[in-house]
Scaffold this active site. Sequence first.
Site, PDB file in Angstrom:
ATOM      1  N   SER A 150      30.534  64.923  17.394  1.00 17.55           N
ATOM      2  CA  SER A 150      30.714  66.038  18.323  1.00 17.55           C
ATOM      3  C   SER A 150      29.352  66.648  18.655  1.00 17.55           C
ATOM      4  O   SER A 150      28.376  66.424  17.934  1.00 17.55           O
ATOM      5  CB  SER A 150      31.620  67.087  17.662  1.00 17.55           C
ATOM      6  OG  SER A 150      31.740  68.212  18.495  1.00 17.55           O
ATOM      7  N   TYR A 178      33.650  72.837  10.903  1.00 20.42           N
ATOM      8  CA  TYR A 178      33.750  71.714  11.853  1.00 20.42           C
ATOM      9  C   TYR A 178      32.356  71.179  12.185  1.00 20.42           C
ATOM     10  O   TYR A 178      32.151  69.972  12.260  1.00 20.42           O
ATOM     11  CB  TYR A 178      34.483  72.205  13.106  1.00 20.42           C
ATOM     12  CG  TYR A 178      34.829  71.125  14.121  1.00 20.42           C
ATOM     13  CD1 TYR A 178      35.662  70.059  13.782  1.00 20.42           C
ATOM     14  CD2 TYR A 178      34.338  71.191  15.421  1.00 20.42           C
ATOM     15  CE1 TYR A 178      35.992  69.094  14.725  1.00 20.42           C
ATOM     16  CE2 TYR A 178      34.672  70.234  16.366  1.00 20.42           C
ATOM     17  CZ  TYR A 178      35.494  69.182  16.015  1.00 20.42           C
ATOM     18  OH  TYR A 178      35.807  68.218  16.946  1.00 20.42           O
TER      19      TYR A 178
HETATM   20  N1  NAP Z   1      38.429  67.744  22.451  1.00 15.41           N
HETATM   21  C1  NAP Z   1      37.127  67.882  22.354  1.00 15.41           C
HETATM   22  O1  NAP Z   1      36.461  68.599  23.132  1.00 15.41           O
HETATM   23  C2  NAP Z   1      36.382  67.137  21.287  1.00 15.41           C
HETATM   24  C3  NAP Z   1      34.995  67.266  21.255  1.00 15.41           C
HETATM   25  C4  NAP Z   1      34.285  66.591  20.287  1.00 15.41           C
HETATM   26  C5  NAP Z   1      34.933  65.794  19.364  1.00 15.41           C
HETATM   27  N2  NAP Z   1      36.290  65.694  19.405  1.00 15.41           N
HETATM   28  C6  NAP Z   1      36.922  64.818  18.406  1.00 15.41           C
HETATM   29  O2  NAP Z   1      37.664  63.836  19.087  1.00 15.41           O
HETATM   30  C7  NAP Z   1      38.728  63.378  18.245  1.00 15.41           C
HETATM   31  C8  NAP Z   1      40.041  63.422  19.033  1.00 15.41           C
HETATM   32  O3  NAP Z   1      40.277  64.772  19.381  1.00 15.41           O
HETATM   33  P1  NAP Z   1      41.345  65.244  20.485  1.00 15.41           P
HETATM   34  O4  NAP Z   1      40.665  66.284  21.278  1.00 15.41           O
HETATM   35  O5  NAP Z   1      41.966  64.064  21.158  1.00 15.41           O
HETATM   36  O6  NAP Z   1      42.368  66.002  19.536  1.00 15.41           O
HETATM   37  P2  NAP Z   1      43.920  65.792  19.286  1.00 15.41           P
HETATM   38  O7  NAP Z   1      44.635  65.634  20.577  1.00 15.41           O
HETATM   39  O8  NAP Z   1      44.312  66.902  18.376  1.00 15.41           O
HETATM   40  O9  NAP Z   1      43.959  64.403  18.513  1.00 15.41           O
HETATM   41  C9  NAP Z   1      43.771  64.283  17.144  1.00 15.41           C
HETATM   42  C10 NAP Z   1      44.915  63.464  16.588  1.00 15.41           C
HETATM   43  O10 NAP Z   1      44.698  63.267  15.180  1.00 15.41           O
HETATM   44  C11 NAP Z   1      45.953  63.469  14.529  1.00 15.41           C
HETATM   45  N3  NAP Z   1      45.782  63.845  13.129  1.00 15.41           N
HETATM   46  C12 NAP Z   1      45.480  65.071  12.628  1.00 15.41           C
HETATM   47  N4  NAP Z   1      45.482  65.035  11.295  1.00 15.41           N
HETATM   48  C13 NAP Z   1      45.789  63.754  10.942  1.00 15.41           C
HETATM   49  C14 NAP Z   1      45.944  63.089   9.704  1.00 15.41           C
HETATM   50  N5  NAP Z   1      45.762  63.718   8.534  1.00 15.41           N
HETATM   51  N6  NAP Z   1      46.260  61.770   9.715  1.00 15.41           N
HETATM   52  C15 NAP Z   1      46.457  61.121  10.879  1.00 15.41           C
HETATM   53  N7  NAP Z   1      46.326  61.696  12.093  1.00 15.41           N
HETATM   54  C16 NAP Z   1      46.000  63.000  12.120  1.00 15.41           C
HETATM   55  C17 NAP Z   1      46.596  64.582  15.313  1.00 15.41           C
HETATM   56  O11 NAP Z   1      47.985  64.619  15.040  1.00 15.41           O
HETATM   57  P3  NAP Z   1      48.746  66.046  14.839  1.00 15.41           P
HETATM   58  O12 NAP Z   1      49.023  66.506  16.229  1.00 15.41           O
HETATM   59  O13 NAP Z   1      49.946  65.663  14.067  1.00 15.41           O
HETATM   60  O14 NAP Z   1      47.819  66.964  14.102  1.00 15.41           O
HETATM   61  C18 NAP Z   1      46.273  64.168  16.744  1.00 15.41           C
HETATM   62  O15 NAP Z   1      47.246  63.260  17.238  1.00 15.41           O
HETATM   63  C19 NAP Z   1      38.715  64.294  17.021  1.00 15.41           C
HETATM   64  O16 NAP Z   1      38.002  63.670  15.962  1.00 15.41           O
HETATM   65  C20 NAP Z   1      37.931  65.502  17.507  1.00 15.41           C
HETATM   66  O17 NAP Z   1      37.350  66.210  16.450  1.00 15.41           O
HETATM   67  C21 NAP Z   1      37.034  66.345  20.357  1.00 15.41           C
END
Ligand code: NAP
Length: 276
Positions: free
Chosen positions: A156, A169
Amino acid sequence: MDLAEITRMYDFTGRSIVITGGAGILGGEIACALVGCGAKVAILDRDPALADRLMQRFETSIGEAIVVYADVLNRESLEKAEQAVIGAFGRIDGLINSAGGNKPEATTGDRTFFDIPQEALRFVFDLNIMGTILATQVFARRMAETGDGVILNFSSMNAFRPLTRIVAYSAAKAAVSNFTQWLAVHMAQQYSPRIRVNAVAPGFFLTDQNRYLLTDRESGELTARGKAILSHTPMSRFGTPEDLLGTVLWLLSPASAFVSGIVVPVDGGFQAFSGV
Ligand SMILES: NC(=O)c1ccc[n+]([C@@H]2O[C@H](COP(=O)([O-])OP(=O)(O)OC[C@H]3O[C@@H](n4cnc5c(N)ncnc54)[C@H](OP(=O)(O)O)[C@@H]3O)[C@@H](O)[C@H]2O)c1
Protein backbone atom coordinates in the site's frame (compact mmCIF):
# COMPACT_ATOMS: atom_id res chain seq x y z
CA MET A 1 9.77 -10.63 -30.95
CA ASP A 2 6.49 -9.53 -32.51
CA LEU A 3 3.01 -8.51 -31.43
CA ALA A 4 1.74 -12.13 -31.47
CA GLU A 5 4.53 -13.24 -29.13
CA ILE A 6 3.90 -10.35 -26.75
CA THR A 7 0.15 -11.00 -26.79
CA ARG A 8 0.80 -14.68 -26.02
CA MET A 9 2.54 -13.65 -22.78
CA TYR A 10 -0.84 -12.51 -21.50
CA ASP A 11 -2.55 -15.75 -22.44
CA PHE A 12 -2.99 -17.54 -19.09
CA THR A 13 -4.69 -20.60 -20.59
CA GLY A 14 -4.15 -23.63 -18.35
CA ARG A 15 -2.38 -21.66 -15.61
CA SER A 16 -3.79 -22.09 -12.12
CA ILE A 17 -3.87 -19.00 -9.92
CA VAL A 18 -5.00 -18.78 -6.28
CA ILE A 19 -6.33 -15.47 -4.93
CA THR A 20 -6.78 -15.04 -1.18
CA GLY A 21 -9.47 -12.49 -0.36
CA GLY A 22 -10.54 -13.23 -3.93
CA ALA A 23 -14.16 -12.19 -3.30
CA GLY A 24 -13.05 -8.67 -2.32
CA ILE A 25 -13.34 -5.65 -4.55
CA LEU A 26 -9.78 -5.61 -5.91
CA GLY A 27 -9.20 -9.39 -5.76
CA GLY A 28 -12.54 -10.01 -7.47
CA GLU A 29 -11.70 -7.71 -10.37
CA ILE A 30 -8.36 -9.46 -10.80
CA ALA A 31 -10.08 -12.85 -10.72
CA CYS A 32 -12.42 -11.72 -13.53
CA ALA A 33 -9.51 -10.47 -15.65
CA LEU A 34 -7.54 -13.68 -15.16
CA VAL A 35 -10.50 -15.87 -16.07
CA GLY A 36 -10.97 -13.67 -19.13
CA CYS A 37 -7.32 -14.37 -20.03
CA GLY A 38 -7.96 -18.13 -19.86
CA ALA A 39 -6.69 -18.91 -16.34
CA LYS A 40 -8.07 -21.40 -13.85
CA VAL A 41 -8.71 -19.24 -10.80
CA ALA A 42 -9.32 -20.39 -7.24
CA ILE A 43 -11.12 -17.69 -5.28
CA LEU A 44 -10.32 -18.16 -1.60
CA ASP A 45 -12.37 -16.23 0.91
CA ARG A 46 -14.11 -16.54 4.25
CA ASP A 47 -17.57 -15.81 2.97
CA PRO A 48 -18.58 -18.20 0.17
CA ALA A 49 -21.78 -16.16 -0.42
CA LEU A 50 -19.71 -13.19 -1.59
CA ALA A 51 -17.63 -15.37 -3.83
CA ASP A 52 -20.71 -17.07 -5.25
CA ARG A 53 -22.02 -13.66 -6.35
CA LEU A 54 -18.74 -13.09 -8.12
CA MET A 55 -19.08 -16.42 -9.94
CA GLN A 56 -22.04 -15.04 -11.89
CA ARG A 57 -19.62 -12.66 -13.61
CA PHE A 58 -17.71 -15.63 -15.06
CA GLU A 59 -20.57 -17.30 -16.88
CA THR A 60 -19.46 -16.20 -20.33
CA SER A 61 -15.73 -16.28 -19.68
CA ILE A 62 -13.15 -18.51 -21.31
CA GLY A 63 -11.22 -19.66 -18.21
CA GLU A 64 -12.50 -21.42 -15.14
CA ALA A 65 -13.12 -20.41 -11.53
CA ILE A 66 -13.82 -22.23 -8.30
CA VAL A 67 -14.70 -20.91 -4.86
CA VAL A 68 -12.80 -22.38 -1.94
CA TYR A 69 -13.32 -21.50 1.72
CA ALA A 70 -10.15 -20.32 3.44
CA ASP A 71 -9.25 -18.15 6.39
CA VAL A 72 -5.74 -16.80 5.83
CA LEU A 73 -5.16 -16.82 9.59
CA ASN A 74 -5.88 -20.49 9.94
CA ARG A 75 -3.18 -22.72 8.55
CA GLU A 76 -5.36 -25.82 8.64
CA SER A 77 -8.01 -24.17 6.50
CA LEU A 78 -5.31 -23.00 4.06
CA GLU A 79 -3.95 -26.54 3.81
CA LYS A 80 -7.44 -27.89 3.10
CA ALA A 81 -7.87 -25.17 0.48
CA GLU A 82 -4.58 -26.13 -1.15
CA GLN A 83 -5.77 -29.74 -1.40
CA ALA A 84 -9.04 -28.56 -2.94
CA VAL A 85 -7.22 -26.45 -5.55
CA ILE A 86 -4.88 -29.32 -6.44
CA GLY A 87 -7.88 -31.65 -6.66
CA ALA A 88 -9.65 -29.28 -9.05
CA PHE A 89 -6.77 -27.92 -11.16
CA GLY A 90 -3.88 -30.33 -10.51
CA ARG A 91 -1.32 -27.53 -10.13
CA ILE A 92 -0.66 -24.07 -8.70
CA ASP A 93 1.24 -21.60 -10.86
CA GLY A 94 0.49 -18.38 -9.05
CA LEU A 95 -0.58 -16.96 -5.70
CA ILE A 96 -2.08 -13.52 -5.16
CA ASN A 97 -2.20 -12.48 -1.50
CA SER A 98 -5.06 -10.02 -1.64
CA ALA A 99 -6.72 -10.68 1.73
CA GLY A 100 -5.97 -7.68 3.89
CA GLY A 101 -7.49 -4.58 5.39
CA ASN A 102 -7.82 -2.20 8.28
CA LYS A 103 -10.42 -1.65 11.01
CA PRO A 104 -11.66 1.59 12.62
CA GLU A 105 -10.67 0.50 16.16
CA ALA A 106 -7.00 0.37 15.06
CA THR A 107 -6.87 4.02 13.97
CA THR A 108 -6.48 7.27 15.86
CA GLY A 109 -9.23 9.89 15.55
CA ASP A 110 -12.11 8.64 17.67
CA ARG A 111 -9.47 7.47 20.20
CA THR A 112 -5.92 8.52 20.99
CA PHE A 113 -2.90 6.45 19.98
CA PHE A 114 -2.49 5.53 23.67
CA ASP A 115 -5.98 4.02 23.83
CA ILE A 116 -5.93 1.81 20.73
CA PRO A 117 -6.77 -1.68 22.03
CA GLN A 118 -4.14 -4.37 21.68
CA GLU A 119 -6.66 -6.70 20.00
CA ALA A 120 -7.32 -4.15 17.26
CA LEU A 121 -3.59 -3.70 16.59
CA ARG A 122 -3.07 -7.44 16.52
CA PHE A 123 -6.04 -7.98 14.19
CA VAL A 124 -4.55 -5.62 11.59
CA PHE A 125 -1.01 -7.00 11.88
CA ASP A 126 -2.28 -10.56 11.68
CA LEU A 127 -4.58 -10.05 8.72
CA ASN A 128 -2.07 -8.18 6.56
CA ILE A 129 1.30 -9.68 7.34
CA MET A 130 0.58 -13.05 8.99
CA GLY A 131 -2.17 -13.74 6.45
CA THR A 132 0.31 -13.10 3.64
CA ILE A 133 3.09 -15.19 5.15
CA LEU A 134 0.88 -18.16 6.15
CA ALA A 135 -0.80 -18.38 2.74
CA THR A 136 2.61 -18.20 1.07
CA GLN A 137 3.98 -20.99 3.28
CA VAL A 138 1.11 -23.22 2.25
CA PHE A 139 0.79 -22.39 -1.46
CA ALA A 140 4.41 -21.70 -2.43
CA ARG A 141 5.72 -25.05 -1.20
CA ARG A 142 4.58 -26.66 -4.44
CA MET A 143 6.26 -23.87 -6.43
CA ALA A 144 9.49 -24.66 -4.58
CA GLU A 145 9.07 -28.32 -5.58
CA THR A 146 8.36 -27.62 -9.25
CA GLY A 147 10.82 -24.72 -9.49
CA ASP A 148 8.27 -22.41 -11.09
CA GLY A 149 5.75 -19.89 -9.90
CA VAL A 150 4.78 -16.33 -9.31
CA ILE A 151 3.62 -14.62 -6.12
CA LEU A 152 1.99 -11.22 -5.92
CA ASN A 153 1.46 -9.43 -2.60
CA PHE A 154 -0.68 -6.42 -1.75
CA SER A 155 1.24 -3.59 -0.17
CA SER A 156 0.00 0.00 0.00
CA MET A 157 1.01 3.67 -0.28
CA ASN A 158 1.41 3.84 3.49
CA ALA A 159 4.28 1.31 3.28
CA PHE A 160 6.50 3.94 1.59
CA ARG A 161 5.57 6.74 3.98
CA PRO A 162 3.05 6.16 6.77
CA LEU A 163 -0.28 7.95 6.53
CA THR A 164 -1.78 9.72 9.53
CA ARG A 165 -4.21 7.80 11.78
CA ILE A 166 -3.68 4.27 10.44
CA VAL A 167 -0.83 3.20 12.67
CA ALA A 168 -1.13 -0.58 12.51
CA TYR A 169 -2.10 -0.77 8.85
CA SER A 170 0.90 1.37 7.82
CA ALA A 171 3.33 -0.78 9.78
CA ALA A 172 1.74 -4.03 8.59
CA LYS A 173 1.91 -3.03 4.90
CA ALA A 174 5.53 -1.91 5.33
CA ALA A 175 6.12 -5.45 6.58
CA VAL A 176 4.41 -6.83 3.44
CA SER A 177 6.81 -4.83 1.23
CA ASN A 178 9.77 -6.04 3.28
CA PHE A 179 8.55 -9.66 3.11
CA THR A 180 8.13 -9.33 -0.67
CA GLN A 181 11.81 -8.44 -1.06
CA TRP A 182 12.93 -11.09 1.42
CA LEU A 183 10.92 -13.85 -0.24
CA ALA A 184 12.03 -12.85 -3.77
CA VAL A 185 15.65 -13.39 -2.75
CA HIS A 186 14.93 -16.54 -0.72
CA MET A 187 12.93 -18.26 -3.45
CA ALA A 188 15.44 -17.43 -6.19
CA GLN A 189 18.48 -18.49 -4.17
CA GLN A 190 17.10 -21.51 -2.29
CA TYR A 191 14.67 -22.99 -4.82
CA SER A 192 14.59 -21.56 -8.33
CA PRO A 193 15.30 -18.30 -10.14
CA ARG A 194 12.03 -18.96 -11.99
CA ILE A 195 10.00 -18.25 -8.86
CA ARG A 196 9.29 -14.53 -8.75
CA VAL A 197 7.78 -12.46 -5.95
CA ASN A 198 6.50 -8.91 -6.36
CA ALA A 199 3.88 -6.60 -4.89
CA VAL A 200 1.50 -3.89 -5.99
CA ALA A 201 0.97 -0.82 -3.83
CA PRO A 202 -2.46 0.53 -4.72
CA GLY A 203 -3.04 4.20 -4.08
CA PHE A 204 -6.54 5.16 -3.01
CA PHE A 205 -9.31 2.95 -4.29
CA LEU A 206 -12.67 3.61 -2.68
CA THR A 207 -13.66 0.23 -1.21
CA ASP A 208 -15.51 -1.00 1.87
CA GLN A 209 -12.35 -1.05 3.95
CA ASN A 210 -11.57 2.68 3.59
CA ARG A 211 -14.97 4.20 2.77
CA TYR A 212 -15.43 5.24 6.42
CA LEU A 213 -12.22 7.27 6.26
CA LEU A 214 -12.75 8.89 2.86
CA THR A 215 -16.48 9.62 2.75
CA ASP A 216 -19.05 10.76 5.29
CA ARG A 217 -21.27 7.86 6.42
CA GLU A 218 -24.51 9.88 6.16
CA SER A 219 -24.03 12.28 3.26
CA GLY A 220 -21.53 10.28 1.18
CA GLU A 221 -19.58 13.56 0.72
CA LEU A 222 -15.79 13.44 0.81
CA THR A 223 -14.28 13.82 4.27
CA ALA A 224 -11.42 16.29 4.85
CA ARG A 225 -9.11 13.27 4.52
CA GLY A 226 -10.73 12.24 1.22
CA LYS A 227 -10.30 15.78 -0.11
CA ALA A 228 -6.66 15.91 1.05
CA ILE A 229 -5.94 12.65 -0.75
CA LEU A 230 -7.46 13.85 -4.01
CA SER A 231 -5.60 17.15 -3.82
CA HIS A 232 -2.39 15.14 -3.31
CA THR A 233 -3.12 12.84 -6.27
CA PRO A 234 -1.93 14.49 -9.50
CA MET A 235 -4.58 12.57 -11.46
CA SER A 236 -7.26 14.02 -9.11
CA ARG A 237 -9.34 10.88 -8.73
CA PHE A 238 -9.56 7.66 -6.75
CA GLY A 239 -8.45 4.49 -8.50
CA THR A 240 -10.95 2.03 -9.93
CA PRO A 241 -10.31 -1.71 -9.62
CA GLU A 242 -9.64 -1.91 -13.39
CA ASP A 243 -6.70 0.48 -12.91
CA LEU A 244 -4.76 -2.35 -11.26
CA LEU A 245 -5.17 -4.89 -14.02
CA GLY A 246 -2.33 -3.93 -16.38
CA THR A 247 0.24 -4.02 -13.59
CA VAL A 248 -1.11 -7.23 -12.08
CA LEU A 249 -1.24 -9.11 -15.39
CA TRP A 250 2.26 -7.88 -16.25
CA LEU A 251 3.69 -9.05 -12.91
CA LEU A 252 2.01 -12.46 -13.21
CA SER A 253 3.04 -12.97 -16.84
CA PRO A 254 6.32 -13.90 -18.54
CA ALA A 255 6.45 -10.28 -19.75
CA SER A 256 8.07 -9.54 -16.35
CA ALA A 257 10.34 -12.63 -16.38
CA PHE A 258 13.36 -10.66 -15.08
CA VAL A 259 11.43 -8.70 -12.44
CA SER A 260 11.42 -9.87 -8.83
CA GLY A 261 11.35 -8.18 -5.44
CA ILE A 262 9.69 -4.92 -6.49
CA VAL A 263 6.68 -3.04 -5.16
CA VAL A 264 4.86 -1.18 -7.91
CA PRO A 265 2.79 1.89 -6.98
CA VAL A 266 -0.51 2.16 -8.86
CA ASP A 267 -1.56 5.48 -7.44
CA GLY A 268 -2.31 8.20 -9.97
CA GLY A 269 1.03 9.83 -9.12
CA PHE A 270 0.41 10.15 -5.34
CA GLN A 271 3.83 8.75 -4.42
CA ALA A 272 5.67 11.12 -6.76
CA PHE A 273 3.98 14.33 -5.57
CA SER A 274 5.71 16.34 -2.84
CA GLY A 275 2.61 18.47 -2.34
CA VAL A 276 4.19 21.55 -3.92
N1 NAP B 1 -8.80 -0.26 -1.39
C1 NAP B 1 -7.67 0.40 -1.35
O1 NAP B 1 -7.59 1.63 -1.57
C2 NAP B 1 -6.39 -0.34 -1.07
C3 NAP B 1 -5.20 0.39 -1.09
C4 NAP B 1 -4.02 -0.26 -0.83
C5 NAP B 1 -4.00 -1.61 -0.56
N2 NAP B 1 -5.18 -2.30 -0.53
C6 NAP B 1 -5.09 -3.74 -0.25
O2 NAP B 1 -5.68 -4.44 -1.32
C7 NAP B 1 -6.17 -5.70 -0.86
C8 NAP B 1 -7.62 -5.88 -1.32
O3 NAP B 1 -8.38 -4.85 -0.72
P1 NAP B 1 -9.86 -4.44 -1.17
O4 NAP B 1 -9.88 -2.96 -1.20
O5 NAP B 1 -10.28 -5.22 -2.37
O6 NAP B 1 -10.65 -4.87 0.13
P2 NAP B 1 -11.86 -5.88 0.34
O7 NAP B 1 -12.91 -5.66 -0.69
O8 NAP B 1 -12.22 -5.75 1.78
O9 NAP B 1 -11.18 -7.29 0.07
C9 NAP B 1 -10.48 -8.01 1.03
C10 NAP B 1 -11.02 -9.42 1.05
O10 NAP B 1 -10.26 -10.19 2.00
C11 NAP B 1 -11.19 -10.98 2.74
N3 NAP B 1 -10.65 -11.36 4.05
C12 NAP B 1 -10.59 -10.61 5.17
N4 NAP B 1 -10.10 -11.33 6.18
C13 NAP B 1 -9.84 -12.57 5.68
C14 NAP B 1 -9.31 -13.76 6.23
N5 NAP B 1 -8.93 -13.84 7.51
N6 NAP B 1 -9.18 -14.84 5.42
C15 NAP B 1 -9.57 -14.79 4.13
N7 NAP B 1 -10.08 -13.68 3.55
C16 NAP B 1 -10.21 -12.59 4.31
C17 NAP B 1 -12.39 -10.08 2.90
O11 NAP B 1 -13.52 -10.85 3.26
P3 NAP B 1 -14.56 -10.29 4.39
O12 NAP B 1 -15.45 -9.37 3.63
O13 NAP B 1 -15.22 -11.53 4.85
O14 NAP B 1 -13.77 -9.59 5.44
C18 NAP B 1 -12.49 -9.47 1.50
O15 NAP B 1 -13.24 -10.32 0.64
C19 NAP B 1 -6.00 -5.68 0.66
O16 NAP B 1 -4.79 -6.35 1.02
C20 NAP B 1 -5.87 -4.20 0.97
O17 NAP B 1 -5.20 -3.98 2.18
C21 NAP B 1 -6.38 -1.69 -0.78
